[in-house]
Design a protein around this motif. Structure first.
Motif, short mmCIF file in Angstrom:
data_model
loop_
_atom_site.label_atom_id
_atom_site.label_comp_id
_atom_site.label_asym_id
_atom_site.label_seq_id
_atom_site.Cartn_x
_atom_site.Cartn_y
_atom_site.Cartn_z
N VAL A 305 28.98 -20.92 -4.73
CA VAL A 305 29.77 -19.72 -4.96
C VAL A 305 30.97 -20.08 -5.82
N LEU A 306 31.27 -19.25 -6.80
CA LEU A 306 32.47 -19.41 -7.60
C LEU A 306 33.48 -18.36 -7.14
N SER A 307 34.62 -18.82 -6.65
CA SER A 307 35.66 -17.94 -6.13
C SER A 307 36.84 -17.93 -7.09
N LEU A 308 37.09 -16.79 -7.70
CA LEU A 308 38.16 -16.66 -8.70
C LEU A 308 39.41 -16.12 -8.01
N GLY A 309 40.37 -17.01 -7.79
CA GLY A 309 41.60 -16.64 -7.10
C GLY A 309 41.68 -17.31 -5.74
N PHE A 310 42.82 -17.97 -5.47
CA PHE A 310 43.03 -18.64 -4.19
C PHE A 310 44.39 -18.22 -3.62
N GLY A 311 44.64 -16.92 -3.70
CA GLY A 311 45.88 -16.38 -3.14
C GLY A 311 45.70 -16.04 -1.67
N THR A 312 46.50 -15.10 -1.20
CA THR A 312 46.49 -14.75 0.22
C THR A 312 45.12 -14.30 0.68
N LEU A 313 44.46 -13.46 -0.12
CA LEU A 313 43.12 -12.99 0.24
C LEU A 313 42.04 -13.98 -0.19
N GLY A 314 42.12 -14.46 -1.43
CA GLY A 314 41.08 -15.32 -1.96
C GLY A 314 40.87 -16.59 -1.15
N ALA A 315 41.97 -17.18 -0.67
CA ALA A 315 41.85 -18.40 0.12
C ALA A 315 41.09 -18.14 1.41
N ARG A 316 41.36 -17.01 2.04
CA ARG A 316 40.68 -16.69 3.30
C ARG A 316 39.20 -16.41 3.07
N VAL A 317 38.88 -15.70 1.99
CA VAL A 317 37.47 -15.42 1.70
C VAL A 317 36.73 -16.73 1.38
N ALA A 318 37.36 -17.60 0.60
CA ALA A 318 36.73 -18.88 0.26
C ALA A 318 36.46 -19.71 1.51
N ARG A 319 37.43 -19.75 2.42
CA ARG A 319 37.23 -20.52 3.66
C ARG A 319 36.11 -19.93 4.50
N ALA A 320 36.05 -18.59 4.56
CA ALA A 320 35.00 -17.95 5.36
C ALA A 320 33.62 -18.24 4.78
N LEU A 321 33.49 -18.21 3.46
CA LEU A 321 32.20 -18.50 2.85
C LEU A 321 31.82 -19.97 3.03
N ARG A 322 32.81 -20.85 2.97
CA ARG A 322 32.51 -22.26 3.23
C ARG A 322 32.06 -22.46 4.67
N VAL A 330 36.57 -23.22 -6.48
CA VAL A 330 37.74 -22.35 -6.58
C VAL A 330 38.37 -22.49 -7.96
N VAL A 331 38.70 -21.35 -8.56
CA VAL A 331 39.44 -21.31 -9.82
C VAL A 331 40.70 -20.48 -9.61
N ASP A 332 41.82 -20.99 -10.11
CA ASP A 332 43.07 -20.23 -10.06
C ASP A 332 43.95 -20.69 -11.21
N THR A 333 44.66 -19.76 -11.83
CA THR A 333 45.56 -20.12 -12.93
C THR A 333 46.88 -20.69 -12.42
N ALA A 341 43.90 -25.70 -2.82
CA ALA A 341 42.45 -25.62 -2.67
C ALA A 341 41.81 -27.00 -2.71
N ALA A 342 42.25 -27.82 -3.65
CA ALA A 342 41.68 -29.17 -3.78
C ALA A 342 41.97 -30.00 -2.54
N GLU A 343 43.18 -29.88 -2.00
CA GLU A 343 43.55 -30.67 -0.84
C GLU A 343 42.91 -30.15 0.44
N GLU A 344 42.36 -28.94 0.39
CA GLU A 344 41.55 -28.44 1.50
C GLU A 344 40.09 -28.84 1.35
N GLY A 345 39.79 -29.56 0.28
CA GLY A 345 38.43 -30.06 0.10
C GLY A 345 37.53 -29.21 -0.76
N PHE A 346 38.07 -28.16 -1.39
CA PHE A 346 37.25 -27.32 -2.27
C PHE A 346 37.06 -28.00 -3.62
N ASP A 347 35.90 -27.79 -4.22
CA ASP A 347 35.71 -28.11 -5.63
C ASP A 347 36.58 -27.13 -6.41
#
Length: 514
Positions: A305-322, A330-333, A341-347
């Motif tokens: 899954v490619l998750s665009l955004g790791f803000g308040t909502l995006g981080a929670r959705v990414a964790r739930a999918l993992r 995870v991609v974020d500008t 995200a990287a330190e939580e172990g996400f690519d």
């Protein structure tokens, strides 16, 4: 026109009520130029048409409006038939008293704080948010707190929420004004006809504000999107300023902050502790549940899954999918978000383009609220990829037709876009927030604390608006919510294994201000 379930009841002259063999009844009116009949047929018991089940179940009826002996050139009976059909449609859509009482019971924190506050007696309320069941709970609580139904104006944001017609019908039955001020107008993606309708609604809201002020009332706006600050002062949809506002979204705060002529106190619910720490967990949960439900045959476990955004909502959705078993990139500008995200172990990757060059996701998630993919990114999407946007503009490149693609509707699922080269991508839903697409979204209990906090903040704002300086206030919300004891009540009600739930206020939901 009244309905008589018992044909034996008395009825006015010119009206006939007859029992039918199927347990229904027919109510006929002789107009003098023809007969108009409303035929009611009982529906078999089905699953609840609301989030909460009621016991006993709410009976449902099917109504048909028929005409007989009406001359084609006589508009009277036809007009009566149309009026009856419209009235029945609105009445039939509204939640029943039993359904509302059950909903009210499901929001104990909101009930706890829905106590009468004399400071609200001379205020009017404009409430703009999604038409979902917890919005019914909030406005019922607002009534109990002191807002008169006559001085409540509800505005739907225009998403295709599952029971929006039922919410609208119930609002009308309470005596509120209810209309749609579509979010597409706010975002600049509306058609000319949608803009025209929005301007008509905006003019009606302006008239509502002027009428309230003429009666010596002040006006509170609870808004999800900053409609009061959209555009220049001359071109706004709503030109009459309220006296105070509660803003529920970050995008709305940005609009209000950028408007130099906003001369009113605004309480910031969007970045409040209660929304950040409680509400967003429920929003993220609704996003993932809706995603799984709209493609029930899809495999998720083990897939990219490619998750665009790791803000308040995006981080929670990414964790739930993992947690589901997905391998999430995870991609974020924002570099700091990327570090988290990287330190939580996400690519991780700095751009969608970079990530798509080295991964082959079956699903791309958007939570940015901005254009998440460029035209160059589209060329890298795998064939058949699913696109799920949880903020309105994430995939607007496709949903707004800014890139030429051949499209085909997938009813109940979304739109298939055929991309250059013959590959395809399926945009799930209607290009707006997927968790609100033909879905109720968040459980009533899930949003109980947030709606209660909004009510607490609204009551405080009405009491103290005269002493607050114009501008956006954040600390006020956090302080009054904590001082009200909401977090203790939340913990005791929903989380503690031994503590008794906090005492609630009003016990039933159907009779406020009747």
């Amino acid at each position: 026109m009244r309905r008589w379930p018992d044909p034996a009841e008395p009825h006015p002259r010119g009206h006939e009520v007859a029992a039918l063999d199927d347990g229904g009844y027919a109510h006929t009116v002789d107009t003098g130029a023809g007969r108009v009949t409303v035929q009611f047929t009982p529906e078999p018991d089905t699953a609840p048409h609301s989030l909460e089940h009621s016991d006993p179940p709410t009976p449902r009826w099917r109504a048909a409006v028929l005409t007989e002996g009406v001359r084609p050139d006589d508009p009277g009976p036809a007009a009566l038939a149309r009026a009856l059909a419209d009235a029945l449609r609105n009445e039939g859509a509204a939640f029943s008293a039993t359904e509302v009482a059950t909903l009210w019971e499901a929001m104990p924190l909101l009930r706890r704080y829905a106590t009468d506050d004399g400071a609200l007696a001379d205020w009017a309320l404009i409430f703009r948010d999604h038409y979902v069941e917890n919005s019914v709970g909030f406005l019922l609580a607002a009534e109990r707190a002191g807002f008169s139904p006559r001085w409540i104006y509800a505005l739907d944001k225009g998403d295709k929420t599952l029971r929006r017609n039922r919410v609208h019908g119930w609002f009308l039955s309470r005596g509120y004004r209810s209309a749609t001020l579509d979010n597409s107008v706010v975002n600049g993606t509306a058609t000319d006809d949608e803009v025209r309708r929005a301007r008509e609604v905006g003019a009606d809201v302006d008239a509502f504000v002027r009428a309230a002020h003429a009666e010596g009332r002040r006006v509170l706006m609870v808004d999800d999107g900053g409609i009061i600050a959209l555009g220049s002062a001359r071109d706004r949809l709503v030109t009459e300023q309220p006296d105070a506002a509660l803003e529920l979204t970050v995008s709305g705060l940005k609009r209000i902050s950028a408007a130099a002529d906003m001369r009113l106190p605004v309480l910031n619910m969007a970045r409040s502790q209660v929304k950040t720490h409680l509400a967003y967990n429920e929003i993220a949960d609704s996003c993932v549940r809706r995603l799984r439900a709209i493609v029930p045959g899809e495999k998720f476990v083990g897939r990219r899954v490619l998750s665009l955004g790791f803000g308040t909502l995006g981080a929670r959705v990414a964790r739930a999918l993992r947690a589901t078993g997905c391998r999430v990139t995870v991609v974020d500008t924002d570099t700091l978000a990327l570090v988290r995200a990287a330190e939580e172990g996400f690519d991780t990757g700095r751009s969608a383009h970079e990530a798509l060059r080295r991964t082959r996701p079956f699903l791309v998630i958007g939570t940015t609220g901005e254009d998440a993919l460029t035209e160059a990114d589209l060329a890298l999407l795998p064939d058949g990829v699913l696109l799920a946007g949880f903020a309105t503009r994430d995939f607007s490149l496709l949903s707004e037709g800014r890139v030429a693609t051949k499209t085909s509707d997938l009813p109940g699922v979304g739109v298939r876009h055929t991309l250059p080269g013959g590959r395809s991508a399926v945009l799930l839903g209607d290009g707006r927030s997927l968790n609100l697409y033909t879905y109720e979204g968040i459980p009533n209990r899930g949003y109980d604390a947030y709606r209660a906090a909004t009510l607490i903040a609204a009551k405080h704002l009405c009491r103290s608006a005269a002493t607050l300086t114009p501008g956006i206030h954040l600390g006020v919300v956090d302080d009054v919510v904590r001082d009200a004891g909401l977090y203790d009540a939340y913990y005791d009600t929903y989380l503690a294994d031994t503590a008794e739930p906090a005492e609630t206020g009003a016990e039933d939901g159907g009779d406020a201000h009747e």
